[in-house]
Scaffold this motif. Structure first.
Motif, PDB file in Angstrom:
ATOM      1  N   ALA A   1     -29.063 -37.260  41.737  1.00 33.55           N
ATOM      2  CA  ALA A   1     -28.962 -36.313  41.953  1.00 33.55           C
ATOM      3  C   ALA A   1     -27.649 -36.119  42.564  1.00 33.55           C
ATOM      4  O   ALA A   1     -26.489 -35.041  42.019  1.00 33.55           O
ATOM      5  CB  ALA A   1     -28.724 -35.280  43.560  1.00 33.55           C
ATOM      6  N   SER A   2     -26.161 -36.829  42.276  1.00 31.53           N
ATOM      7  CA  SER A   2     -24.739 -36.801  41.877  1.00 31.53           C
ATOM      8  C   SER A   2     -23.906 -36.784  40.760  1.00 31.53           C
ATOM      9  O   SER A   2     -23.472 -37.565  40.523  1.00 31.53           O
ATOM     10  CB  SER A   2     -24.378 -37.768  42.886  1.00 31.53           C
ATOM     11  N   GLU A   3     -24.866 -37.226  39.957  1.00 32.75           N
ATOM     12  CA  GLU A   3     -24.688 -37.073  38.335  1.00 32.75           C
ATOM     13  C   GLU A   3     -24.886 -35.617  37.603  1.00 32.75           C
ATOM     14  O   GLU A   3     -25.416 -34.979  38.111  1.00 32.75           O
ATOM     15  CB  GLU A   3     -25.251 -38.321  37.305  1.00 32.75           C
TER      16      GLU A   3
ATOM     17  N   GLY B   1     -27.775 -37.955  55.863  1.00 30.58           N
ATOM     18  CA  GLY B   1     -26.648 -37.541  55.914  1.00 30.58           C
ATOM     19  C   GLY B   1     -25.601 -38.113  54.928  1.00 30.58           C
ATOM     20  O   GLY B   1     -26.288 -39.274  54.316  1.00 30.58           O
ATOM     21  N   HIS B   2     -24.548 -38.376  55.526  1.00 33.59           N
ATOM     22  CA  HIS B   2     -23.504 -39.461  53.637  1.00 33.59           C
ATOM     23  C   HIS B   2     -22.313 -40.303  54.929  1.00 33.59           C
ATOM     24  O   HIS B   2     -22.259 -39.965  56.239  1.00 33.59           O
ATOM     25  CB  HIS B   2     -22.672 -38.282  53.138  1.00 33.59           C
ATOM     26  N   LEU B   3     -22.640 -41.649  54.365  1.00 36.95           N
ATOM     27  CA  LEU B   3     -21.368 -42.618  54.323  1.00 36.95           C
ATOM     28  C   LEU B   3     -20.483 -41.839  54.774  1.00 36.95           C
ATOM     29  O   LEU B   3     -19.633 -42.622  56.176  1.00 36.95           O
ATOM     30  CB  LEU B   3     -21.338 -42.958  53.375  1.00 36.95           C
TER      31      LEU B   3
ATOM     32  N   GLY C   1     -25.068 -32.811  54.185  1.00 38.23           N
ATOM     33  CA  GLY C   1     -24.804 -34.356  53.809  1.00 38.23           C
ATOM     34  C   GLY C   1     -24.671 -35.315  52.565  1.00 38.23           C
ATOM     35  O   GLY C   1     -24.730 -34.106  51.258  1.00 38.23           O
ATOM     36  N   SER C   2     -26.380 -35.866  51.978  1.00 40.17           N
ATOM     37  CA  SER C   2     -26.388 -36.725  50.593  1.00 40.17           C
ATOM     38  C   SER C   2     -27.925 -37.196  50.628  1.00 40.17           C
ATOM     39  O   SER C   2     -28.438 -36.384  49.425  1.00 40.17           O
ATOM     40  CB  SER C   2     -25.613 -37.480  50.767  1.00 40.17           C
ATOM     41  N   ALA C   3     -28.629 -35.763  51.280  1.00 37.92           N
ATOM     42  CA  ALA C   3     -29.649 -36.651  50.517  1.00 37.92           C
ATOM     43  C   ALA C   3     -31.182 -35.554  51.220  1.00 37.92           C
ATOM     44  O   ALA C   3     -32.396 -36.254  51.498  1.00 37.92           O
ATOM     45  CB  ALA C   3     -30.975 -37.916  51.256  1.00 37.92           C
TER      46      ALA C   3
ATOM     47  N   ALA D   1     -20.793 -30.895  48.810  1.00 38.48           N
ATOM     48  CA  ALA D   1     -20.941 -31.699  48.282  1.00 38.48           C
ATOM     49  C   ALA D   1     -21.917 -31.785  46.756  1.00 38.48           C
ATOM     50  O   ALA D   1     -22.275 -31.788  45.618  1.00 38.48           O
ATOM     51  CB  ALA D   1     -20.831 -33.080  48.301  1.00 38.48           C
ATOM     52  N   HIS D   2     -23.406 -31.449  47.711  1.00 37.91           N
ATOM     53  CA  HIS D   2     -24.255 -31.575  46.783  1.00 37.91           C
ATOM     54  C   HIS D   2     -24.740 -29.955  46.245  1.00 37.91           C
ATOM     55  O   HIS D   2     -26.077 -29.833  45.362  1.00 37.91           O
ATOM     56  CB  HIS D   2     -25.316 -31.827  47.239  1.00 37.91           C
ATOM     57  N   TRP D   3     -24.357 -28.534  46.577  1.00 30.83           N
ATOM     58  CA  TRP D   3     -25.020 -27.809  46.314  1.00 30.83           C
ATOM     59  C   TRP D   3     -24.004 -26.237  46.088  1.00 30.83           C
ATOM     60  O   TRP D   3     -23.593 -25.643  46.459  1.00 30.83           O
ATOM     61  CB  TRP D   3     -26.143 -26.616  47.396  1.00 30.83           C
TER      62      TRP D   3
ATOM     63  N   THR E   1     -16.592 -32.897  42.592  1.00 29.97           N
ATOM     64  CA  THR E   1     -16.422 -31.432  41.498  1.00 29.97           C
ATOM     65  C   THR E   1     -17.949 -31.900  40.812  1.00 29.97           C
ATOM     66  O   THR E   1     -17.639 -31.461  39.601  1.00 29.97           O
ATOM     67  CB  THR E   1     -15.740 -31.400  40.949  1.00 29.97           C
ATOM     68  N   TYR E   2     -18.103 -33.270  40.784  1.00 30.08           N
ATOM     69  CA  TYR E   2     -18.615 -33.819  39.914  1.00 30.08           C
ATOM     70  C   TYR E   2     -20.819 -33.894  40.394  1.00 30.08           C
ATOM     71  O   TYR E   2     -21.444 -34.278  39.274  1.00 30.08           O
ATOM     72  CB  TYR E   2     -18.482 -35.316  40.061  1.00 30.08           C
ATOM     73  N   LYS E   3     -20.416 -33.248  40.676  1.00 29.02           N
ATOM     74  CA  LYS E   3     -22.374 -32.956  40.537  1.00 29.02           C
ATOM     75  C   LYS E   3     -22.694 -31.517  40.302  1.00 29.02           C
ATOM     76  O   LYS E   3     -22.410 -30.912  39.488  1.00 29.02           O
ATOM     77  CB  LYS E   3     -22.949 -32.912  42.857  1.00 29.02           C
ATOM     78  N   ASN E   4     -23.980 -30.546  40.821  1.00 31.86           N
ATOM     79  CA  ASN E   4     -23.727 -29.030  40.615  1.00 31.86           C
ATOM     80  C   ASN E   4     -22.720 -28.803  39.647  1.00 31.86           C
ATOM     81  O   ASN E   4     -22.423 -27.655  39.420  1.00 31.86           O
ATOM     82  CB  ASN E   4     -24.696 -28.750  41.092  1.00 31.86           C
TER      83      ASN E   4
ATOM     84  N   LEU F   1     -37.214 -41.918  47.350  1.00 26.37           N
ATOM     85  CA  LEU F   1     -36.614 -41.647  46.558  1.00 26.37           C
ATOM     86  C   LEU F   1     -36.273 -40.529  46.080  1.00 26.37           C
ATOM     87  O   LEU F   1     -36.591 -39.602  46.744  1.00 26.37           O
ATOM     88  CB  LEU F   1     -37.828 -41.946  44.846  1.00 26.37           C
ATOM     89  N   ARG F   2     -34.791 -40.656  46.169  1.00 27.06           N
ATOM     90  CA  ARG F   2     -34.004 -38.795  45.577  1.00 27.06           C
ATOM     91  C   ARG F   2     -34.116 -38.778  44.209  1.00 27.06           C
ATOM     92  O   ARG F   2     -33.204 -39.317  42.751  1.00 27.06           O
ATOM     93  CB  ARG F   2     -33.120 -39.020  46.316  1.00 27.06           C
ATOM     94  N   PHE F   3     -34.213 -37.375  44.036  1.00 22.19           N
ATOM     95  CA  PHE F   3     -34.439 -36.604  42.770  1.00 22.19           C
ATOM     96  C   PHE F   3     -33.234 -35.843  42.906  1.00 22.19           C
ATOM     97  O   PHE F   3     -33.586 -34.565  43.249  1.00 22.19           O
ATOM     98  CB  PHE F   3     -35.540 -35.892  41.942  1.00 22.19           C
TER      99      PHE F   3
HETATM  100  N1  DSN Z   1     -22.328 -39.215  47.984  1.00 21.65           N
HETATM  101  C1  DSN Z   1     -22.981 -40.101  46.640  1.00 21.65           C
HETATM  102  C2  DSN Z   1     -24.575 -39.399  46.292  1.00 21.65           C
HETATM  103  O1  DSN Z   1     -24.460 -38.427  47.093  1.00 21.65           O
HETATM  104  O2  DSN Z   1     -24.610 -40.024  45.294  1.00 21.65           O
HETATM  105  C3  DSN Z   1     -22.450 -39.923  46.019  1.00 21.65           C
HETATM  106  O3  DSN Z   1     -21.570 -39.478  45.501  1.00 21.65           O
END
Ligand code: DSN
Length: 426
Positions: A40-42, A131-133, A180-182, A208-210, A233-236, A366-368
């Motif tokens: 999801a973060s690529e 959440g995120h680290l 968060g991140s997931a 970050a994720h949306w 800037t590198y996710k969506n 698993l996260r997609f």
């Molecule tokens: N925060 C990490 C992730 O969600 O995969 C890296 O961007």
């Protein structure tokens, strides 16, 4: 002693100068061409973005901000950074943007420095709930130097707003963090604002994720509610690795700028800022709205396909580019499932689920994500096929025909990737 550079220093290709690194880079490009990327973060950046990040702007050192640098020769650096700032402000309707953070974590750290002192209480989503680290997890500086308190999700995986309110009243945090991140669902920013106001806290939203979806109105906008918003800037947003800080408030510019530089960073990674400017420019074009809406539609199709196949999708769906599955009922670990999917040409990441009994390197989930697949043109048909492919691989892990299933899905993935080529040289 005199020195003359070898002529090849300015002209030699990577393949000539360093064949080992060139071969690894070429192999990585081939891996991306030939596999389905579900992390999801690529994402897949444009050729123009690659050109910007690989330009001689990498040589330039500056500190400070456009018009107020500590180094000479900053004329074109200023052009680039001003464009990136203006584009970020326009894209998100923000009155303030800082494009220098090297990552989302750095952006968050700068926001902490701007508003908090060591030992202050922050209230954020628990890492195990999505959440995120960098929001106060134990091993991170935010967890070591702040006093983190966490809200979680209910038994169906939805954000527990009662827990949020109760924790805020009990601990009276200086900062409340949403995002968060997931966590796959849209967040009620209005409620977060009310909770933050009730205890006099700063509200930080990490989108970050949306962020790409927010930019085109495909997801609720946190800007009108939050004091500060961070993003990557590198996710969506479909750009290079890096972070952003935004605000709709007009009284935080100096505080936030000073927190990034000299607060937590030194010189600017200008080639990354140039590449961020390119992706932000691309995101302002109508084509990007189609892309971002398709990312969400594809994520919903992927979730629905997995639900149809009786995979345990947390909350039963998604409002974002990501979704999370829980493997506990089928007695699989995230680590084993991620390895099995990779054998089939599907790359995903193992991820903790709420109350996960497994350690972070194993996990039960698993996260997609659909940002990268959508960028190469995959639509609902492809994500339906990918969903069935994932379900087939997971089933094969308990029914014994794993090798032949992996080989069948790998062939399907190869054919799909050939129909949607990336980084072709022509
Ligand atoms: N925060 C990490 C992730 O969600 O995969 C890296 O961007």
């Amino acid at each position: 002693m005199s020195y003359r550079p070898d002529p090849s220093y300015f002209t030699g290709s990577l393949a000539e100068v360093d064949p080992a690194i060139a071969a690894a880079l070429e192999a990585e490009t081939a891996r991306q061409r030939e596999g389905v990327e579900l992390i999801a973060s690529e994402n897949l950046v444009s050729r123009a973005t690659l050109e910007a990040i690989g330009s001689p702007m990498v040589n330039k050192t500056v500190e400070g901000y456009p018009g107020g640098r500590y180094y000479g020769g900053a004329e074109y650096a200023d052009v680039v950074e001003r464009l990136a700032i203006e584009r970020a402000k326009e894209l998100f309707g923000a009155s303030y943007a800082n494009v220098q953070p090297h990552s989302g974590s750095q952006a968050n750290l700068a926001v902490f420095l701007a508003f908090l002192a060591p030992g202050d209480t922050i209230l954020s989503m628990d890492l195990s709930a999505g959440g995120h680290l960098s929001h106060g997890a134990g091993p991170n500086i935010s967890g070591k130097w702040m006093n983190p308190v966490h809200y979680g999700v209910n038994e169906d995986g939805w954000l527990d707003y009662e827990d949020l309110k109760a924790k805020a009243l009990e601990h009276r945090p200086k900062m409340v963090i949403a995002g968060g991140s997931a966590y796959p669902r849209a967040i009620d920013f209005e409620t977060f604002r009310q909770v933050a106001d009730e205890v006099g806290a700063i509200l930080l939203v990490d989108m970050a994720h949306w962020a790409g979806l927010v930019a085109v109105g495909a997801h609720p906008d946190p800007l009108p509610h939050a004091d500060v918003v961070t993003a990557t800037t590198y996710k969506n947003l479909r750009g290079v690795r890096g972070g952003l800080i935004l605000s709709g408030r007009d009284d935080l510019d100096r505080k936030l700028d000073a927190a990034v530089f000299p607060g937590v960073q030194g010189s600017v990674i200008l080639n990354a800022v140039a590449a961020k400017a390119v992706c932000l420019g691309e995101a302002l074009r109508p084509e990007f709205a189609d892309y971002a809406h398709a990312v969400l539609a594809n994520a919903r199709v992927l979730a629905a396909t997995l639900v149809e196949r009786e995979v345990d999708v947390l909350t039963g769906g998604t409002d974002t580019p990501l979704l999370l599955i829980d493997l506990r009922k089928v007695r699989l670990t995230g680590a084993a499932a991620s390895d099995a999917l990779e054998e089939a040409g599907l790359t995903a990441n193992k991820n903790g689920v709420p109350d996960d009994p497994q350690p972070p390197k194993i996990t039960s989930g698993l996260r997609f994500g659909t940002s990268a697949g959508t960028a190469r043109g995959f639509g609902e048909d492809e994500f339906t096929a990918i969903g069935h492919g994932i379900a087939d691989v997971l089933e094969s892990m308990t029914s014994g025909d794993q090798v032949s299933v992996a080989s069948r899905i790998r062939a399907m993935v190869g054919e799909m990737c050939e129909r949607f080529p990336i980084y072709t040289s022509g």
